[in-house]
Design an enzyme around this catalytic site. Sequence first.
Site, PDB file in Angstrom:
ATOM      1  N   ILE A  21       0.822  -1.218   0.000  1.00  8.41           N
ATOM      2  CA  ILE A  21       0.000   0.000   0.000  1.00  8.41           C
ATOM      3  C   ILE A  21       0.853   1.265   0.000  1.00  8.41           C
ATOM      4  CG2 ILE A  21      -2.053  -0.966   1.132  1.00  8.41           C
ATOM      5  CD1 ILE A  21      -0.810   0.560   3.727  1.00  8.41           C
ATOM      6  N   TYR A  26      -0.401   0.743  18.483  1.00  7.90           N
ATOM      7  CA  TYR A  26      -1.376   0.266  17.490  1.00  7.90           C
ATOM      8  C   TYR A  26      -2.595   1.193  17.461  1.00  7.90           C
ATOM      9  CZ  TYR A  26      -5.190  -2.542  15.603  1.00  7.90           C
ATOM     10  OH  TYR A  26      -6.285  -2.968  14.900  1.00  7.90           O
ATOM     11  N   ARG A  58      -0.781  -8.484  29.995  1.00  7.70           N
ATOM     12  CA  ARG A  58      -0.043  -8.165  28.770  1.00  7.70           C
ATOM     13  C   ARG A  58      -0.009  -6.641  28.633  1.00  7.70           C
ATOM     14  NH1 ARG A  58      -2.375 -10.690  23.281  1.00  7.70           N
ATOM     15  NH2 ARG A  58      -3.993  -9.156  23.654  1.00  7.70           N
ATOM     16  N   GLY A 104      -0.288  -2.972  27.503  1.00  9.57           N
ATOM     17  CA  GLY A 104      -1.136  -2.293  26.522  1.00  9.57           C
ATOM     18  C   GLY A 104      -2.579  -2.758  26.527  1.00  9.57           C
TER      19      GLY A 104
HETATM   20  N1  UDP Z   1      -5.382 -13.268  26.024  1.00 11.22           N
HETATM   21  C1  UDP Z   1      -4.952 -14.186  26.973  1.00 11.22           C
HETATM   22  N2  UDP Z   1      -4.094 -15.165  26.581  1.00 11.22           N
HETATM   23  C2  UDP Z   1      -3.646 -15.281  25.300  1.00 11.22           C
HETATM   24  C3  UDP Z   1      -4.101 -14.360  24.333  1.00 11.22           C
HETATM   25  C4  UDP Z   1      -4.967 -13.359  24.726  1.00 11.22           C
HETATM   26  O1  UDP Z   1      -5.335 -14.112  28.143  1.00 11.22           O
HETATM   27  O2  UDP Z   1      -2.835 -16.191  25.017  1.00 11.22           O
HETATM   28  C5  UDP Z   1      -6.327 -12.207  26.435  1.00 11.22           C
HETATM   29  C6  UDP Z   1      -5.834 -10.801  26.118  1.00 11.22           C
HETATM   30  O3  UDP Z   1      -5.001 -10.316  27.155  1.00 11.22           O
HETATM   31  C7  UDP Z   1      -7.160 -10.049  25.971  1.00 11.22           C
HETATM   32  C8  UDP Z   1      -8.108 -11.118  25.383  1.00 11.22           C
HETATM   33  O4  UDP Z   1      -7.501 -12.380  25.684  1.00 11.22           O
HETATM   34  O5  UDP Z   1      -7.651  -9.679  27.242  1.00 11.22           O
HETATM   35  C9  UDP Z   1      -8.258 -11.010  23.873  1.00 11.22           C
HETATM   36  O6  UDP Z   1      -6.959 -10.931  23.322  1.00 11.22           O
HETATM   37  P1  UDP Z   1      -6.685 -11.066  21.760  1.00 11.22           P
HETATM   38  O7  UDP Z   1      -5.195 -11.061  21.574  1.00 11.22           O
HETATM   39  O8  UDP Z   1      -7.441 -12.235  21.210  1.00 11.22           O
HETATM   40  O9  UDP Z   1      -7.345  -9.776  21.120  1.00 11.22           O
HETATM   41  P2  UDP Z   1      -7.099  -8.193  21.439  1.00 11.22           P
HETATM   42  O10 UDP Z   1      -8.054  -7.864  22.564  1.00 11.22           O
HETATM   43  O11 UDP Z   1      -5.666  -8.000  21.788  1.00 11.22           O
HETATM   44  O12 UDP Z   1      -7.471  -7.542  20.164  1.00 11.22           O
END
Ligand code: UDP
Length: 337
Positions: free
Chosen positions: A54, A143, A284, A286
Amino acid sequence: MSNNILVTGGAGYIGAITAWELVRAGYSVVALDNLSKGHREALPPDIPFVEGDIGDPKVVEEVLNVHKVGQVIHFAAFSLVGESVAQPWIYFENNLVKGTRFIETCVRNGVKNFVLSSTAAVYGDPVQVPIPETHPLRPKNPYGFSKLGLENVLESYHQTHGLNVAFLRYFNAAGADATGEIGEDHDPETHLIPIIFQTALKKREKVFVFGGDYDTPDGTAIRDYIHVTDLARAHIAVLEGMEKGLSHHAYNLGIGRGYSVLEVIREAQEVCGHEIPYEVAGRRAGDPPVLVADNRRFLDTFDWRPAYDSLRAILRTAWQWHKNYADGYAGGGDDAV
Ligand code: UDP
């Protein structure tokens, strides 16, 4: 004006399913993807596909002119919160710098309607739940900042060039195409639902639950999961709405109901009939504690209702996909030799 639709990031998870839904609805589609993350096999085989970036105006100009594109749905972007915290520059460069150049090229080449794949990450930690579009915009990771930046760029082109724009702020896209043939395949996989089903299929030992000490009923983070086909159809509704003049530019796309990480694991166990081992780990970076959409603006504006209105229905489609493609597209389908 031509109504041909360019889907950028068309080989990605949401992009490919949107391309399929557009084709099924009778639209003429061209897909552009640099295949840095996407899968050529995910796209409908009979639509034109251009492998390119892009951020390369020459390639973009050629696609727009050769295929007489009048409308764009822009998915091509990096979209991992954790990765963006670790490497902000690649998010700003890929999503915002290249995205801005892409928009400029589109405007100079006659594109009239532009739909941006945006995100609930533009809101940051919610001060109000469910989150309406009028919520303060305070991203808490690069992001979210990169997507908010691109929303602002589009708003500016709307003011200066009359570009019709819409920003669709997704909550958590989930599930797979009803055929079980197109779904989520990231490398590395970081999303909760694929990780849960990979664990069910014994591709992983356990699920690490990121954070057990949030201020939520069970201490784990809450998200609003929306089926990817419902998301795809929402884009089509928006493009159709643009011809009539939209009342707003920003729209939340979620079901309006949140599920904690532990609730998702429990529902997934019901769907696949397997015990899913997990361990509560640290938060995690962020991640906001709760993201749930107030989706009334979208429901009031468009003739759209989610076809998959429960987490279980969404998970069933995801489970089907993961069973068929336990190793992703590269592994072939379950009947592949
Ligand atoms: N999550 C988790 N374990 C993982 C992956 C994600 O507990 O191995 C949690 C993450 O911290 C969030 C939720 O699941 O609270 C959804 O995360 P995902 O990465 O699927 O989507 P995002 O919310 O980052 O777009």
